[in-house]
Enzyme design. Structure first.
Site, mmCIF file in Angstrom:
data_model
loop_
_atom_site.group_PDB
_atom_site.id
_atom_site.type_symbol
_atom_site.label_atom_id
_atom_site.label_comp_id
_atom_site.label_asym_id
_atom_site.label_seq_id
_atom_site.Cartn_x
_atom_site.Cartn_y
_atom_site.Cartn_z
ATOM 1 N N ASP A 30 0.814 -1.211 0.000
ATOM 2 C CA ASP A 30 0.000 0.000 0.000
ATOM 3 C C ASP A 30 0.852 1.267 0.000
ATOM 4 O OD1 ASP A 30 -2.033 -1.778 0.200
ATOM 5 O OD2 ASP A 30 -2.914 -0.942 2.032
ATOM 6 N N ASP A 31 0.178 2.366 -0.308
ATOM 7 C CA ASP A 31 0.681 3.737 -0.093
ATOM 8 C C ASP A 31 1.765 4.190 -1.064
ATOM 9 O OD1 ASP A 31 -1.027 3.521 2.006
ATOM 10 O OD2 ASP A 31 0.494 3.581 3.575
ATOM 11 N N HIS B 22 -5.999 3.097 -4.082
ATOM 12 C CA HIS B 22 -5.944 3.255 -2.621
ATOM 13 C C HIS B 22 -6.296 4.705 -2.235
ATOM 14 C CE1 HIS B 22 -4.967 2.114 1.411
ATOM 15 N NE2 HIS B 22 -3.816 2.773 1.505
ATOM 16 N N HIS C 146 -5.040 9.555 0.466
ATOM 17 C CA HIS C 146 -5.090 8.827 1.726
ATOM 18 C C HIS C 146 -5.933 9.474 2.808
ATOM 19 C CE1 HIS C 146 -3.709 5.706 4.553
ATOM 20 N NE2 HIS C 146 -3.228 5.101 3.490
ATOM 21 N N HIS D 52 3.702 -2.345 3.119
ATOM 22 C CA HIS D 52 3.721 -0.976 2.610
ATOM 23 C C HIS D 52 4.973 -0.727 1.793
ATOM 24 C CE1 HIS D 52 0.756 -0.950 5.831
ATOM 25 N NE2 HIS D 52 0.159 0.029 5.152
HETATM 26 ZN ZN ZN Z 1 -2.666 3.110 3.262
#
Ligand code: ZN
Length: 364
Positions: free
Chosen positions: A182-183, A232, A236, A323
């Site tokens: 993620d991210d 995603h 955020h 991540h």
């Molecule tokens: Zn995230």
């Protein structure tokens, strides 16, 4: 034409022992060709040592041989007979080129097996030789051959429904795992992609819209490698706190910018912080993907801890959360992949995992 004569000129080495009701009789030829004698003696010594280690009372070891020689070649068959709890007989053969001073194997003797036909089933390898008016068939147990192809695999592939993706053929009966990151993208994305590529596996990246432009090269490389991109959100935000319009913008802007820079349209969506409510569910048609294993790589500095979290209680179908924004995660992944490979897992993207699960439901 090879003309062999059974020859009595060679010397015989004979060893006969009777010791504590263990009976040993060894007869093997001495050819006075150093290389050949050394090899035979070594084999006999090994058989002898092995027998002595494993023999019980009233055991017997007997080695005998046949010997054929002409001006060019020596052909020896060593016949080994062992009788302990059960009887076992087998042979070792030696074919020696006297002039060239080397051992030959069957490939050196017969030209490409051209006139030897073969077939194979689950247990046996069969050879056929056509004679003038009939043919001779022989069979050999596969387990005793050094087969260069995997027969079992061929068999299972025939009988199972398979899923083909990205030139990969996936068998739903195997164990699967999906790594997700993620991210990202981030400054670590390139090295992470390299680790995946080196290990010949793919993963799924849930990326942020606001990073797409600057990292579009990385994203295109990732797709080219066979990885999957998921949405995603754009920057955020905690999505369950947004009103419907803002929520939709977070998702749609991300879809659009990914499409703009890569040509790819994600079908997966991972909500920020894993938080879902009805609004989030209704905000798009995307497939919402959470995870089953959290490595907590965002929380702990220790690579070992991340590796442990990812591998300890892992099972078929798990989706592992990591991540893309930590160097330690890249280091952990280098260890996680071989551990999971050793446990028999095949790495797939989330969409591949979904397809496999559908096939399994269909089959059962
Ligand atoms: Zn995230």
């Amino acid at each position: 034409m090879l003309l062999f004569v059974g020859c009595a000129n060679e010397k015989i080495n004979t060893i006969i022992e009777e010791d504590n009701n263990v009976f040993i009789s060894l007869n093997y030829p001495i050819t006075n060709i150093k290389k050949l004698d050394k090899k035979i003696k070594k084999d006999v010594d090994n058989i002898y040592d092995d027998f002595k280690k494993n023999c019980i009372k009233d055991s017997e070891l007997n080695i005998d041989y046949t010997y054929n020689k002409n001006n060019n070649y020596i052909s020896i068959v060593l016949k080994i007979y062992i009788n302990t709890n059960e009887k076992k007989e087998y042979v070792k053969t030696y074919f020696y080129d006297i002039n060239k001073n080397k051992f030959l194997d069957i490939n050196d003797i017969i030209d490409g097996y051209k006139n030897i036909y073969f077939s194979i089933d689950n247990e046996y390898f069969y050879t056929y030789i056509n004679n003038d008016s009939n043919y001779i068939k022989n069979e050999y147990q596969l387990k005793n051959l050094n087969l260069k192809i995997n027969i079992e695999k061929i068999e299972t592939k025939k009988t199972n429904i398979l899923y083909e993706s990205n030139n990969k053929v996936l068998n739903p009966k195997d164990k699967f795992i999906a790594l997700t990151f993620d991210d990202g993208p981030s400054i670590y994305s390139s090295s992470l992609l390299k680790v995946l590529e080196d290990n010949n596996i793919n993963a799924t990246f849930f990326i942020l819209g606001n990073k797409v432009k600057i990292y579009n090269n990385v994203l295109n490389q990732s797709l080219k490698d066979g990885n999957e991109l998921g949405n995603h959100s754009y920057n955020h935000k905690w999505l369950i706190k947004l009103d419907e319009d803002d929520l939709k913008t977070q998702i749609d802007d991300t879809q659009n910018i990914i499409k703009q820079y890569t040509g790819y349209t994600p079908t997966l969506f991972r909500p920020t912080y894993g938080s879902i409510n009805d609004k989030v569910k209704k905000a798009s048609d995307l497939d919402i993907v959470l995870w089953t294993i959290d490595t907590l790589d965002w929380k702990y500095n220790s690579v070992n801890r991340i590796v442990n979290n990812a591998t300890k209680r892992v099972k078929d179908g798990d989706i592992i959360l990591m991540h893309e924004t930590y160097k330690r995660t890249v280091e952990a992944v280098k260890q996680i992949i071989p551990i999971l490979k050793n446990k028999g897992f095949t790495f797939v993207t989330v969409s591949e995992l979904r397809e496999i699960q559908k096939l399994r439901n269909y089959e059962s």
